[in-house]
Design an enzyme around this catalytic site. Structure first.
Site, PDB file in Angstrom:
ATOM      1  CG  ASP A 267       6.566  -7.032   1.847  1.00 13.11           C
ATOM      2  OD1 ASP A 267       7.039  -6.950   3.001  1.00 13.11           O
ATOM      3  OD2 ASP A 267       5.982  -6.091   1.296  1.00 13.11           O
TER       4      ASP A 267
ATOM      5  CB  SER B 158      -9.727 -11.694  -8.832  1.00 15.34           C
ATOM      6  OG  SER B 158     -10.506 -10.518  -8.865  1.00 15.34           O
TER       7      SER B 158
ATOM      8  CB  SER C  28      -2.776  -7.956  -0.136  1.00  8.42           C
ATOM      9  OG  SER C  28      -2.607  -6.613  -0.570  1.00  8.42           O
ATOM     10  CB  SER C  29       1.382  -6.554  -3.382  1.00  5.88           C
ATOM     11  OG  SER C  29       2.322  -6.229  -2.376  1.00  5.88           O
TER      12      SER C  29
ATOM     13  N   GLY D  20      -4.257  -3.085   1.387  1.00 11.17           N
ATOM     14  CA  GLY D  20      -3.981  -1.757   1.911  1.00 11.17           C
ATOM     15  C   GLY D  20      -3.750  -1.701   3.398  1.00 11.17           C
ATOM     16  CB  ALA D  21      -4.329  -4.029   6.087  1.00  9.76           C
ATOM     17  N   GLY D  22      -1.113  -3.081   5.026  1.00 11.30           N
ATOM     18  CA  GLY D  22       0.276  -3.282   5.410  1.00 11.30           C
ATOM     19  C   GLY D  22       0.608  -4.722   5.704  1.00 11.30           C
TER      20      GLY D  22
ATOM     21  CG  ASP E  69      12.673  -4.075   2.611  1.00 10.68           C
ATOM     22  OD1 ASP E  69      12.644  -2.835   2.793  1.00 10.68           O
ATOM     23  OD2 ASP E  69      11.774  -4.685   2.006  1.00 10.68           O
TER      24      ASP E  69
END
Length: 382
Positions: A172, A60, A127-128, A122-124, A29
């Site tokens: 993403d 949160s 989440s960000s 952190g799992a790819g 990308d």
């Protein structure tokens, strides 16, 4: 912990954005290449209240405390921690992005934002981007900015690059914003043209199994930055603006011009771009049962040429392949995170059990396995 436990403002709405799995097209990308991600049925939700001042306050369900910043004093250099993903979106909206003019936030009101998520960190699975995009669609709606999905994707990318400090591409955010049920998003990262591609997994009796290794990665540091720099050096040495401008036929020349490590980085990106195009064509002409060899080849390229895999990911992929998966590969930025395996529905339990046994035998932390389905993109939910 809920919104009303922390804030005393009235809720004006809720917005959600999904994480994503990248079916194929890794580290292409930011090289202006091609990607084929899908939004997944795990999402981040923001509950938002309207304030009478110009404060942007964030809390949160997964961390104590409230982080706040003024809309009149957003400084990307001063943003830190997970709340930078929220404050950074507001900053990027006010600054604009490539092809997206700055938004006038002079009349914007402050917000209270409460974040909940079932996208593993952190799992790819991005989440960000799920957080960025849920916040972006909420701010776009509430402040009546009138930006469409591709524009918000650029805003999310600028926030992650310049406010968070992670040199990621636009895949993403695009997947999270543009996703559709039972479909992938075929994205040209140069033109930002996006096309929805039917996957047909269910009709073919297939499921996409995610294997979260629990090896955490951090894109803002280390290997990701180094890989991007290698790609830029390779493009410069070969006289092109980006690696997108190279095809497989250019690799013999690249091998003569570049040192071995840079050549292997370039070879991964060039061949991965071709694998994305081949996957789209194969899905259209032959269906999802025929893409396995492309997924497998992608993992080999990331393991050997781009060197972003880890032993846990390699074991997950090899075990899934040996137990009947159509194809398998690591997904995401690498250096940890998750692998995906395209498995026949009737073999899912056998593949899962084999992976768990293999990890135990190797002395690795037990993985978490779950099936994901292609889902709708970012939207208002209440």
């Amino acid at each position: 912990m809920t919104f009303t436990d922390i804030f005393d403002t009235d809720v004006v709405g809720r917005w959600a954005a999904p994480g994503r799995v990248n079916l194929i097209g890794e580290h292409t990308d930011y090289n202006d290449g091609f990607v084929l991600p899908l939004a997944i049925d795990r999402q981040t939700t923001v509950t938002v209240g309207r304030r009478s001042d110009r404060l942007l306050r964030v809390a949160s369900s997964f961390e104590d405390g409230v982080q706040e910043a003024s809309l009149d004093a957003l400084d990307p250099a001063a943003l830190a921690g997970w709340s930078a993903y929220v404050h950074g979106i507001a900053w990027a909206l006010g600054e604009g992005a490539r092809g997206v003019p700055a938004s006038d936030l002079s009349g914007a009101f402050g917000l209270d934002v409460f974040v909940e998520s079932d996208v593993p960190v952190g799992a790819g699975l991005s989440s960000s981007a799920a957080l960025e995009c849920s916040v972006a669609v909420a701010m776009n709606d509430l402040w009546e900015l009138g930006l469409d999905g591709p524009a918000l994707a650029k805003i999310g990318q600028r926030s992650e690059n310049d406010a968070v400090g992670a040199p990621t591409g636009i895949m993403d955010q695009s997947a999270s914003l543009l996703g559709r049920v039972d479909s992938a998003v075929f994205l040209d990262c140069r033109s930002l043209d996006a096309e929805v591609i039917d996957l047909g997994f269910a009709a073919a009796g297939l499921e996409l199994l995610v294997i979260d290794t629990h090896v955490e990665h951090a894109h803002a540091t280390g290997g990701y930055v180094a890989r991007r720099a290698s790609c830029e050096r390779g493009a410069e040495a070969l006289g092109v603006s980006s690696l997108r401008d190279l095809g497989v036929d250019d690799l013999p020349r690249a091998a003569e011009v570049l040192d071995d490590e840079t050549f292997r980085r370039v070879r991964h990106v060039v061949t991965e771009n071709q694998r994305v195009l081949d996957t789209v064509r194969t899905l259209r002409l032959e269906g999802p049962g025929a893409i396995g060899s492309l997924l497998d080849a992608s993992h080999v390229s990331m393991r050997d040429d781009f060197e972003i895999s880890v032993p846990e990911l390699d074991l997950a992929v090899a075990t899934a392949q040996a137990t009947g998966a159509v194809g398998a590969r690591m997904t995401g930025g690498g250096f940890g995170g998750a692998a995906i395996a395209l498995v026949p529905t009737d073999l899912r339990e056998a593949v899962s059990a084999a992976v768990v046994r293999a990890f135990a035998d190797a002395g690795f932390t037990a993985p978490t396995l779950f099936v994901v389905h292609a889902a709708e993109g970012a939207r208002r939910t209440a």
